[in-house]
Design a protein around this motif. Sequence first.
Motif, PDB file in Angstrom:
ATOM      1  N   GLY A  11      20.896  -2.048   5.102  1.00 49.26           N
ATOM      2  CA  GLY A  11      21.191  -2.683   6.376  1.00 49.26           C
ATOM      3  C   GLY A  11      22.673  -2.808   6.682  1.00 49.26           C
ATOM      4  N   THR A  12      23.523  -2.655   5.685  1.00 48.94           N
ATOM      5  CA  THR A  12      24.967  -2.757   5.921  1.00 48.94           C
ATOM      6  C   THR A  12      25.612  -1.381   6.095  1.00 48.94           C
ATOM      7  N   GLY A  13      24.817  -0.311   6.066  1.00 53.54           N
ATOM      8  CA  GLY A  13      25.350   1.039   6.233  1.00 53.54           C
ATOM      9  C   GLY A  13      25.151   1.862   4.986  1.00 53.54           C
ATOM     10  N   GLU A  14      26.040   2.845   4.814  1.00 51.13           N
ATOM     11  CA  GLU A  14      25.953   3.709   3.634  1.00 51.13           C
ATOM     12  C   GLU A  14      27.210   3.576   2.794  1.00 51.13           C
ATOM     13  N   THR A  15      27.009   3.439   1.493  1.00 51.63           N
ATOM     14  CA  THR A  15      28.115   3.424   0.545  1.00 51.63           C
ATOM     15  C   THR A  15      27.963   4.660  -0.331  1.00 51.63           C
ATOM     16  N   ARG A  16      28.952   5.538  -0.251  1.00 54.17           N
ATOM     17  CA  ARG A  16      28.909   6.791  -1.011  1.00 54.17           C
ATOM     18  C   ARG A  16      29.567   6.611  -2.372  1.00 54.17           C
ATOM     19  N   ASP A  17      28.950   7.187  -3.358  1.00 48.11           N
ATOM     20  CA  ASP A  17      29.461   7.188  -4.726  1.00 48.11           C
ATOM     21  C   ASP A  17      30.263   8.468  -4.918  1.00 48.11           C
ATOM     22  N   GLU A  18      31.570   8.356  -4.878  1.00 49.93           N
ATOM     23  CA  GLU A  18      32.432   9.528  -4.992  1.00 49.93           C
ATOM     24  C   GLU A  18      32.670   9.951  -6.445  1.00 49.93           C
ATOM     25  N   GLU A  19      32.519   9.013  -7.387  1.00 48.01           N
ATOM     26  CA  GLU A  19      32.785   9.319  -8.804  1.00 48.01           C
ATOM     27  C   GLU A  19      31.570   9.893  -9.517  1.00 48.01           C
ATOM     28  N   GLY A  20      30.448   9.245  -9.377  1.00 51.02           N
ATOM     29  CA  GLY A  20      29.250   9.662 -10.085  1.00 51.02           C
ATOM     30  C   GLY A  20      29.331   9.334 -11.566  1.00 51.02           C
ATOM     31  N   VAL A  21      28.317   9.781 -12.297  1.00 52.04           N
ATOM     32  CA  VAL A  21      28.221   9.473 -13.722  1.00 52.04           C
ATOM     33  C   VAL A  21      27.421  10.568 -14.427  1.00 52.04           C
ATOM     34  N   ASP A  22      27.781  10.832 -15.669  1.00 50.23           N
ATOM     35  CA  ASP A  22      27.024  11.769 -16.501  1.00 50.23           C
ATOM     36  C   ASP A  22      25.855  11.025 -17.137  1.00 50.23           C
ATOM     37  N   LEU A  23      24.677  11.598 -17.020  1.00 53.37           N
ATOM     38  CA  LEU A  23      23.476  11.026 -17.620  1.00 53.37           C
ATOM     39  C   LEU A  23      22.650  12.152 -18.229  1.00 53.37           C
ATOM     40  N   PRO A  24      21.790  11.839 -19.194  1.00 49.90           N
ATOM     41  CA  PRO A  24      21.047  12.884 -19.897  1.00 49.90           C
ATOM     42  C   PRO A  24      20.127  13.725 -19.006  1.00 49.90           C
ATOM     43  N   ASP A  25      19.488  13.060 -18.006  1.00 50.90           N
ATOM     44  CA  ASP A  25      18.529  13.785 -17.180  1.00 50.90           C
ATOM     45  C   ASP A  25      18.208  12.989 -15.925  1.00 50.90           C
ATOM     46  N   LEU A  26      17.352  13.561 -15.089  1.00 51.08           N
ATOM     47  CA  LEU A  26      16.983  12.914 -13.834  1.00 51.08           C
ATOM     48  C   LEU A  26      16.219  11.612 -14.062  1.00 51.08           C
ATOM     49  N   ASP A  27      15.445  11.529 -15.120  1.00 50.97           N
ATOM     50  CA  ASP A  27      14.741  10.270 -15.420  1.00 50.97           C
ATOM     51  C   ASP A  27      15.740   9.144 -15.683  1.00 50.97           C
ATOM     52  N   ALA A  28      16.810   9.438 -16.406  1.00 48.12           N
ATOM     53  CA  ALA A  28      17.847   8.431 -16.660  1.00 48.12           C
ATOM     54  C   ALA A  28      18.554   8.057 -15.360  1.00 48.12           C
ATOM     55  N   ALA A  29      18.757   9.027 -14.478  1.00 51.44           N
ATOM     56  CA  ALA A  29      19.373   8.747 -13.183  1.00 51.44           C
ATOM     57  C   ALA A  29      18.469   7.857 -12.337  1.00 51.44           C
ATOM     58  N   HIS A  30      17.178   8.127 -12.379  1.00 50.78           N
ATOM     59  CA  HIS A  30      16.222   7.304 -11.641  1.00 50.78           C
ATOM     60  C   HIS A  30      16.241   5.868 -12.163  1.00 50.78           C
ATOM     61  N   ALA A  31      16.250   5.701 -13.475  1.00 44.89           N
ATOM     62  CA  ALA A  31      16.300   4.364 -14.075  1.00 44.89           C
ATOM     63  C   ALA A  31      17.582   3.636 -13.655  1.00 44.89           C
ATOM     64  N   ARG A  32      18.696   4.358 -13.604  1.00 43.32           N
ATOM     65  CA  ARG A  32      19.958   3.743 -13.181  1.00 43.32           C
ATOM     66  C   ARG A  32      19.893   3.322 -11.709  1.00 43.32           C
ATOM     67  N   ALA A  33      19.258   4.131 -10.875  1.00 41.46           N
ATOM     68  CA  ALA A  33      19.097   3.775  -9.464  1.00 41.46           C
ATOM     69  C   ALA A  33      18.250   2.512  -9.320  1.00 41.46           C
ATOM     70  N   LEU A  34      17.163   2.417 -10.082  1.00 37.83           N
ATOM     71  CA  LEU A  34      16.324   1.213 -10.032  1.00 37.83           C
ATOM     72  C   LEU A  34      17.115  -0.017 -10.443  1.00 37.83           C
ATOM     73  N   SER A  35      17.916   0.107 -11.474  1.00 38.54           N
ATOM     74  CA  SER A  35      18.751  -1.005 -11.921  1.00 38.54           C
ATOM     75  C   SER A  35      19.747  -1.407 -10.833  1.00 38.54           C
ATOM     76  N   GLY A  36      20.342  -0.428 -10.174  1.00 29.61           N
ATOM     77  CA  GLY A  36      21.279  -0.711  -9.094  1.00 29.61           C
ATOM     78  C   GLY A  36      20.610  -1.414  -7.928  1.00 29.61           C
ATOM     79  N   ILE A  37      19.422  -0.964  -7.577  1.00 30.01           N
ATOM     80  CA  ILE A  37      18.677  -1.597  -6.489  1.00 30.01           C
ATOM     81  C   ILE A  37      18.364  -3.043  -6.835  1.00 30.01           C
ATOM     82  N   ARG A  38      17.933  -3.291  -8.056  1.00 27.26           N
ATOM     83  CA  ARG A  38      17.606  -4.667  -8.460  1.00 27.26           C
ATOM     84  C   ARG A  38      18.836  -5.557  -8.399  1.00 27.26           C
TER      85      ARG A  38
END
Length: 84
Positions: A11-38
């Motif tokens: 609701g406040t717009g879009e915040t782009r992640d310009e740095e990013g992060v290295d993770l083992p796989d897409l499942d780990a990225a999904h878990a990180r997204a869930l943590s961020g949302i929480r």
Amino acid sequence: MPHFHFHVSNGTGETRDEEGVDLPDLDAAHARALSGIRSILREELGRGVLDFGGMIRITDPQGRLVREVPFDSAVEVRRSGRPR
């Protein structure tokens, strides 16, 4: 190791992640997204608001979308039968 970017749209717009992060796989990225949302929802709850309309878009270094993670997928909402 794959590199992922996590772009938050809510609701406040879009915040782009310009740095990013290295993770083992897409499942780990999904878990990180869930943590961020929480984390975002915890902050909103502190203000007395919960907006489940947002999402995190996970992209690769070239900006290609690899997964969308809606806010409402990060929590399970339960209601008791008790009146207010």
